[in-house]
Scaffold this motif. Structure first.
Motif, PDB file in Angstrom:
ATOM      1  N   ALA A  65       0.820  -1.217   0.000  1.00  0.00           N
ATOM      2  CA  ALA A  65       0.000   0.000   0.000  1.00  0.00           C
ATOM      3  C   ALA A  65       0.857   1.272   0.000  1.00  0.00           C
ATOM      4  O   ALA A  65       1.878   1.359   0.679  1.00  0.00           O
ATOM      5  N   ALA A  66       0.416   2.240  -0.782  1.00  0.00           N
ATOM      6  CA  ALA A  66       1.099   3.535  -0.876  1.00  0.00           C
ATOM      7  C   ALA A  66       0.038   4.614  -1.101  1.00  0.00           C
ATOM      8  O   ALA A  66      -1.054   4.317  -1.610  1.00  0.00           O
ATOM      9  N   GLN A  67       0.355   5.834  -0.733  1.00  0.00           N
ATOM     10  CA  GLN A  67      -0.621   6.927  -0.850  1.00  0.00           C
ATOM     11  C   GLN A  67       0.045   8.255  -1.197  1.00  0.00           C
ATOM     12  O   GLN A  67       1.193   8.507  -0.808  1.00  0.00           O
ATOM     13  N   ILE A  68      -0.707   9.062  -1.925  1.00  0.00           N
ATOM     14  CA  ILE A  68      -0.361  10.473  -2.093  1.00  0.00           C
ATOM     15  C   ILE A  68      -1.517  11.281  -1.506  1.00  0.00           C
ATOM     16  O   ILE A  68      -2.680  11.046  -1.852  1.00  0.00           O
ATOM     17  N   ILE A  69      -1.202  12.207  -0.618  1.00  0.00           N
ATOM     18  CA  ILE A  69      -2.221  13.055   0.010  1.00  0.00           C
ATOM     19  C   ILE A  69      -2.021  14.487  -0.481  1.00  0.00           C
ATOM     20  O   ILE A  69      -0.932  15.061  -0.353  1.00  0.00           O
ATOM     21  N   TYR A  70      -3.083  15.025  -1.081  1.00  0.00           N
ATOM     22  CA  TYR A  70      -3.056  16.390  -1.592  1.00  0.00           C
ATOM     23  C   TYR A  70      -3.810  17.303  -0.641  1.00  0.00           C
ATOM     24  O   TYR A  70      -4.832  16.915  -0.063  1.00  0.00           O
ATOM     25  N   MET A 105      -7.036  20.462  -7.933  1.00  0.00           N
ATOM     26  CA  MET A 105      -6.341  20.296  -6.659  1.00  0.00           C
ATOM     27  C   MET A 105      -5.166  19.321  -6.790  1.00  0.00           C
ATOM     28  O   MET A 105      -4.174  19.413  -6.073  1.00  0.00           O
ATOM     29  N   VAL A 106      -5.288  18.399  -7.758  1.00  0.00           N
ATOM     30  CA  VAL A 106      -4.298  17.342  -7.885  1.00  0.00           C
ATOM     31  C   VAL A 106      -3.152  17.790  -8.785  1.00  0.00           C
ATOM     32  O   VAL A 106      -3.171  17.622 -10.003  1.00  0.00           O
ATOM     33  N   ASN A 107      -2.169  18.373  -8.165  1.00  0.00           N
ATOM     34  CA  ASN A 107      -0.917  18.680  -8.849  1.00  0.00           C
ATOM     35  C   ASN A 107       0.192  18.625  -7.806  1.00  0.00           C
ATOM     36  O   ASN A 107      -0.061  18.681  -6.601  1.00  0.00           O
ATOM     37  N   ASN A 108       1.402  18.502  -8.261  1.00  0.00           N
ATOM     38  CA  ASN A 108       2.518  18.264  -7.332  1.00  0.00           C
ATOM     39  C   ASN A 108       2.758  19.399  -6.349  1.00  0.00           C
ATOM     40  O   ASN A 108       3.327  19.183  -5.277  1.00  0.00           O
ATOM     41  N   ASP A 109       2.318  20.594  -6.686  1.00  0.00           N
ATOM     42  CA  ASP A 109       2.475  21.719  -5.762  1.00  0.00           C
ATOM     43  C   ASP A 109       1.606  21.550  -4.519  1.00  0.00           C
ATOM     44  O   ASP A 109       1.889  22.146  -3.474  1.00  0.00           O
ATOM     45  N   ASN A 110       0.542  20.733  -4.649  1.00  0.00           N
ATOM     46  CA  ASN A 110      -0.398  20.547  -3.538  1.00  0.00           C
ATOM     47  C   ASN A 110      -0.170  19.248  -2.770  1.00  0.00           C
ATOM     48  O   ASN A 110      -0.993  18.877  -1.927  1.00  0.00           O
ATOM     49  N   ILE A 111       0.923  18.565  -3.049  1.00  0.00           N
ATOM     50  CA  ILE A 111       1.193  17.320  -2.329  1.00  0.00           C
ATOM     51  C   ILE A 111       1.575  17.636  -0.886  1.00  0.00           C
ATOM     52  O   ILE A 111       2.530  18.372  -0.621  1.00  0.00           O
ATOM     53  N   LYS A 112       0.807  17.071   0.032  1.00  0.00           N
ATOM     54  CA  LYS A 112       1.087  17.248   1.458  1.00  0.00           C
ATOM     55  C   LYS A 112       2.011  16.147   1.968  1.00  0.00           C
ATOM     56  O   LYS A 112       2.906  16.391   2.786  1.00  0.00           O
ATOM     57  N   GLN A 113       1.776  14.920   1.477  1.00  0.00           N
ATOM     58  CA  GLN A 113       2.535  13.781   1.987  1.00  0.00           C
ATOM     59  C   GLN A 113       2.491  12.624   0.999  1.00  0.00           C
ATOM     60  O   GLN A 113       1.488  12.408   0.315  1.00  0.00           O
ATOM     61  N   ILE A 114       3.593  11.899   0.921  1.00  0.00           N
ATOM     62  CA  ILE A 114       3.657  10.658   0.149  1.00  0.00           C
ATOM     63  C   ILE A 114       4.031   9.549   1.128  1.00  0.00           C
ATOM     64  O   ILE A 114       5.056   9.637   1.808  1.00  0.00           O
ATOM     65  N   LEU A 115       3.180   8.533   1.208  1.00  0.00           N
ATOM     66  CA  LEU A 115       3.415   7.414   2.124  1.00  0.00           C
ATOM     67  C   LEU A 115       3.626   6.131   1.340  1.00  0.00           C
ATOM     68  O   LEU A 115       2.890   5.851   0.387  1.00  0.00           O
ATOM     69  N   VAL A 116       4.632   5.371   1.725  1.00  0.00           N
ATOM     70  CA  VAL A 116       4.853   4.044   1.161  1.00  0.00           C
ATOM     71  C   VAL A 116       5.061   3.073   2.317  1.00  0.00           C
ATOM     72  O   VAL A 116       5.305   3.487   3.450  1.00  0.00           O
ATOM     73  N   THR A 117       4.976   1.795   2.034  1.00  0.00           N
ATOM     74  CA  THR A 117       5.104   0.772   3.081  1.00  0.00           C
ATOM     75  C   THR A 117       6.491   0.159   3.060  1.00  0.00           C
ATOM     76  O   THR A 117       6.904  -0.436   2.060  1.00  0.00           O
ATOM     77  N   ASP A 118       7.217   0.341   4.169  1.00  0.00           N
ATOM     78  CA  ASP A 118       8.536  -0.268   4.305  1.00  0.00           C
ATOM     79  C   ASP A 118       8.390  -1.790   4.186  1.00  0.00           C
ATOM     80  O   ASP A 118       7.584  -2.409   4.884  1.00  0.00           O
ATOM     81  N   TYR A 119       9.162  -2.388   3.290  1.00  0.00           N
ATOM     82  CA  TYR A 119       8.973  -3.806   2.996  1.00  0.00           C
ATOM     83  C   TYR A 119       9.207  -4.693   4.201  1.00  0.00           C
ATOM     84  O   TYR A 119       8.519  -5.701   4.381  1.00  0.00           O
TER      85      TYR A 119
END
Length: 376
Positions: free
Chosen positions: A259-264, A298-312
């Motif tokens: 699981a991974a996420q981008i939060i805008y 709203m969805v553009n890289n300037d509005n990225i608040k956080q990028i989450l990925v799962t440590d394997y």
């Protein structure tokens, strides 16, 4: 004399065999690869035991899949996407695979359904279907109608089965697991339940089990333990059950290890997109308008608040922008070759050495063309 008795025994068993059994009576054709090919990837049910209601499909990525019934074909189509013009089904009479779109389907017969309220069995010849109905009831419908009917009842069928599983199957599976299986089995190591079953057998992860016991314990591990163990992880990527990856359309919650996420964030508004792997997250990151409506400003890289990925290794949520990624390893994610994320460089180096990785790269060094090369 002994040979004669064996022949008579075989003939007597053939005469009294259940005419409504869905078990194969001849050799079975398997279309999937690997040791997991003997089981349905969606349900885990044994394909030989459910051969006469089985289907074969080709996913959009070219992989062959074989299902115990049309219910699981429809379930797979909901998640992966299937070319329904390229589906095969077993002809009940000959036990040979035929073009599913040209078959005659008998619905509502006395054949016991595997999960749905009504079984749906296929015939190559309309006459065979009509002769079957005379003996065992039902009516003839087309492949298109059989798909629509299965889609219509899918949610209710799964809900009903879940109730049964919680009352009967999972408690039995838990007892088998605790008494007869290695407690070190990690269900997140597998992408499908049939891979889990194959590994249990191949590596003797449980004491010898009958097929029914293997299915029961696999269902417990896959449906209960896989998600129950997540509760012990304090900080993980939280995904709702109905969230789909905007790139591939798969249900993300099914694959917690990936699981991974981008939060805008824009003003007081936040919006998140969840992905079943870093590869799809990066495809979205580089070109979000390709995967969602262009009206979503709203969805553009300037509005990225956080990028989450799962440590394997830890399976905890980590900052994707600060992670180290291993490329070219022998570990596959839900969508094939993946970028494997780690919070610590030492862990990435260990994984790279253990799994034939080619490269360790940081987030800001990733290029769009390198992401798409992973699909080649």
């Amino acid at each position: 004399m002994k040979k004669t008795l064996l022949i008579l025994l075989y003939l007597s068993l053939s005469i009294y065999a259940n005419p409504l059994s869905v078990k194969a009576t001849n050799d079975v054709d398997y279309f999937q690869s690997g040791d997991e090919r003997f089981w349905c990837p969606i349900s885990g049910f044994n394909l030989k035991e459910n051969y006469k209601t089985s289907f074969v499909s080709t996913l959009n990525n070219g992989r062959k899949r074989q299902y115990a019934s049309i219910t699981f074909l429809v379930k797979d189509n909901e998640e992966y996407g299937i070319d329904l013009n390229n589906v095969q089904v077993i002809d009940w009479s000959s036990e040979k695979y035929i073009d599913a779109a040209k078959a005659y389907y008998v619905v509502g017969s006395k054949v016991k359904p595997l999960l749905a309220n009504e079984s749906k069995i296929a015939f190559k010849k309309e006459k065979d279907a009509k002769d079957f109905i005379k003996k065992y009831n039902g009516k003839i419908i087309s492949f298109e109608d059989a798909i629509k009917l299965s889609q219509k009842t899918l949610k209710a069928d799964y809900k009903k089965q879940k109730t049964i599983n919680m009352k009967k199957i999972y408690p039995k599976g838990k007892k088998i697991f605790e008494k007869r299986c290695s407690q070190d089995i990690d269900p997140t190591d597998y992408l499908e339940i049939n891979e889990l079953k194959a590994d249990i057998i191949n590596n003797n992860l449980c004491k010898k089990l009958k097929e029914s016991q293997l299915q029961t314990v696999a269902m417990y591990i896959w449906d209960v333990k896989r998600f129950g163990d997540l509760d012990s992880i304090k900080n993980r990527v939280v995904v709702e059950e109905d969230e789909k990856c905007p790139v591939c359309g798969m249900f993300v919650a099914k694959y917690p290890r990936w699981a991974a996420q981008i939060i805008y964030s824009h003003g007081n508004h936040e919006h998140k997109f969840s992905f079943d792997g870093v590869k799809d997250l990066m495809k979205f990151y580089f070109d979000p308008k390709r995967w969602i409506s262009s009206n979503n400003h709203m969805v553009n890289n300037d509005n990225i608040k956080q990028i989450l990925v799962t440590d394997y290794y830890s399976q905890e949520a980590i900052d994707g922008a600060k992670a180290y990624y291993v490329i070219g390893s022998d570990v596959y994610g839900p969508m094939g070759h993946e970028l494997i994320p780690f919070e610590r460089l030492e862990d990435a180096e260990t994984f790279k050495a253990d799994h034939s990785g080619k490269l360790i790269i940081e987030f800001d060094k990733l290029k769009e063309e390198e992401i798409y090369k992973l699909d080649e």
